[in-house]
Design a protein around this motif. Structure first.
Motif, short mmCIF file in Angstrom:
data_model
loop_
_atom_site.label_atom_id
_atom_site.label_comp_id
_atom_site.label_asym_id
_atom_site.label_seq_id
_atom_site.Cartn_x
_atom_site.Cartn_y
_atom_site.Cartn_z
N ALA A 226 37.09 -34.54 -57.14
CA ALA A 226 36.56 -34.14 -58.44
C ALA A 226 36.04 -32.72 -58.40
CB ALA A 226 35.46 -35.11 -58.86
N ALA A 227 35.33 -32.37 -57.32
CA ALA A 227 34.78 -31.02 -57.20
C ALA A 227 35.88 -29.98 -57.01
CB ALA A 227 33.79 -30.97 -56.03
N ALA A 228 36.92 -30.35 -56.27
CA ALA A 228 37.98 -29.40 -55.95
C ALA A 228 38.93 -29.16 -57.12
CB ALA A 228 38.78 -29.89 -54.75
N LYS A 229 38.95 -30.07 -58.07
CA LYS A 229 39.85 -29.89 -59.22
C LYS A 229 39.53 -28.60 -59.97
CE LYS A 229 41.68 -32.32 -63.27
NZ LYS A 229 41.61 -33.57 -64.07
N VAL A 230 38.26 -28.31 -60.12
CA VAL A 230 37.86 -27.07 -60.78
C VAL A 230 38.20 -25.87 -59.91
CG1 VAL A 230 35.89 -25.77 -61.69
CG2 VAL A 230 36.02 -28.24 -62.04
N LEU A 231 37.96 -25.98 -58.60
CA LEU A 231 38.30 -24.89 -57.68
C LEU A 231 39.78 -24.57 -57.73
CD1 LEU A 231 36.21 -25.79 -54.50
CD2 LEU A 231 35.95 -23.74 -55.92
N PHE A 232 40.60 -25.62 -57.75
CA PHE A 232 42.05 -25.43 -57.79
C PHE A 232 42.45 -24.75 -59.09
CE2 PHE A 232 46.44 -26.56 -58.53
CZ PHE A 232 47.02 -26.45 -57.28
N GLY A 233 41.86 -25.20 -60.20
CA GLY A 233 42.19 -24.59 -61.49
C GLY A 233 41.81 -23.12 -61.56
N ASP A 234 40.68 -22.76 -60.96
CA ASP A 234 40.21 -21.38 -61.02
C ASP A 234 40.97 -20.45 -60.08
OD1 ASP A 234 38.32 -22.12 -62.86
OD2 ASP A 234 36.66 -22.21 -61.45
#
Length: 304
Positions: free
Chosen positions: A110-118
């Protein structure tokens, strides 16, 4: 005008239009006046309690000392406090260990989903589906290996593969034979290409990078891992450079990948996200962020 008022005694202003349209002088309803004075009182109270009047470059602070930045920071502190127990565990674990813990893995994804998107979506697409010219991360095809260790190597140190441009070392007929053989290898996965293509593949030294089996493995290791120099797997039906096919294969054979001075060469560079000498040792992502992305990418593509 008042002397000519056709509605005497009506308590109007004497302004009459079109014979019967006039402006009356009746007072507003009591509820309206109460709301009006209440709004003034509210405005005065707000001006006292909250930032309001501009004084130089800053507004008055208000007796409550409230600000949007303080409210934001309070919310951020609450979020960090809730995440702390997970983040403390992550700091002491490897990506492989995180994957083995269902609860911690779910938090990390869940935390990495935003990192991947950015940081990754611009090249690798939403959910790792891949954009033109960039590898798909949502399949089980790995150029450098699909273990968490190999994925972490790719993210931390980046990747810059190289393929020699053979425009000057192959005859047009040989380039044609090899390009057709690559297409055959992709269209008949597991069955192999022509004998003529295999012979040329070996005599021209292609095995040094693509391996004896043309699967990109220079050396196969126990546990499914392998040694590679980043050469493409020619046996899996997946094209590194779209749209694939004869013309695409021939172009790559003739002009190579990341070849300096070759104007038509393919460009394929994965940037460095860890400490980089070009940035005085600074990293684009922290060690914890990279760890999260390793888990995310591993789970996207069914890593092993």
């Amino acid at each position: 005008m008042a002397e000519n008022n056709p509605f005497p005694g009506e308590n109007n202003t004497g302004h009459v239009w079109d014979g019967n349209l006039r402006e009356l002088k009746n007072p507003p309803p009591r509820w309206w006046m109460l709301a009006f004075w209440a709004s003034i009182a509210f405005w005065i109270g707000y001006a006292i309690l909250y930032p309001m009047w501009p004084v130089g470059q800053e507004p008055t602070q208000g007796v409550l000392g409230w600000s949007q930045m303080k409210e934001y920071q309070e919310g951020l502190d609450q979020m960090v406090a809730k995440r702390a127990r997970f983040e403390d565990q992550l700091a002491a674990m490897t990506p492989a260990q995180i994957i083995e813990d269902p609860g911690l893995k779910q938090y990390t994804l869940a935390a990495a989903k935003v990192l991947f998107g950015d940081n990754c979506r611009a090249c690798h697409g939403t959910g790792g589906a891949g954009n033109p010219g960039y590898p798909v991360l949502a399949d089980d095809d790995w150029i450098y290996g699909g273990t968490t260790v190999k994925i972490q190597e790719s993210i931390v140190g980046g990747r810059q593969p190289a393929m020699t441009a053979h425009e000057k070392t192959l005859t047009p007929a040989e380039a044609d034979t090899l390009a057709k053989w690559v297409v055959q290898m992709n269209e008949t996965v597991g069955k192999g290409g022509s004998d003529e293509g295999w012979a040329l593949y070996k005599t021209k030294g292609c095995t040094a990078c693509h391996g004896e089996k043309a699967n990109g493995h220079v050396v196969d290791l126990p546990g499914g891992d392998f040694v590679t120099v980043g050469a493409a797997n020619l046996t899996d039906g997946i094209w590194r450079f779209e749209p694939g096919g004869y013309d695409s294969a021939r172009h790559t054979i003739l002009y190579g990948v990341n070849q300096a001075g070759v104007t038509q060469t393919r460009n394929a560079v994965m940037p460095v996200w860890g400490p980089d000498p070009a940035r005085q040792g600074q990293a684009k992502l922290s060690a914890e962020e990279i760890k999260k992305l390793v888990v995310y990418v591993h789970e996207l593509g069914g890593g092993y």
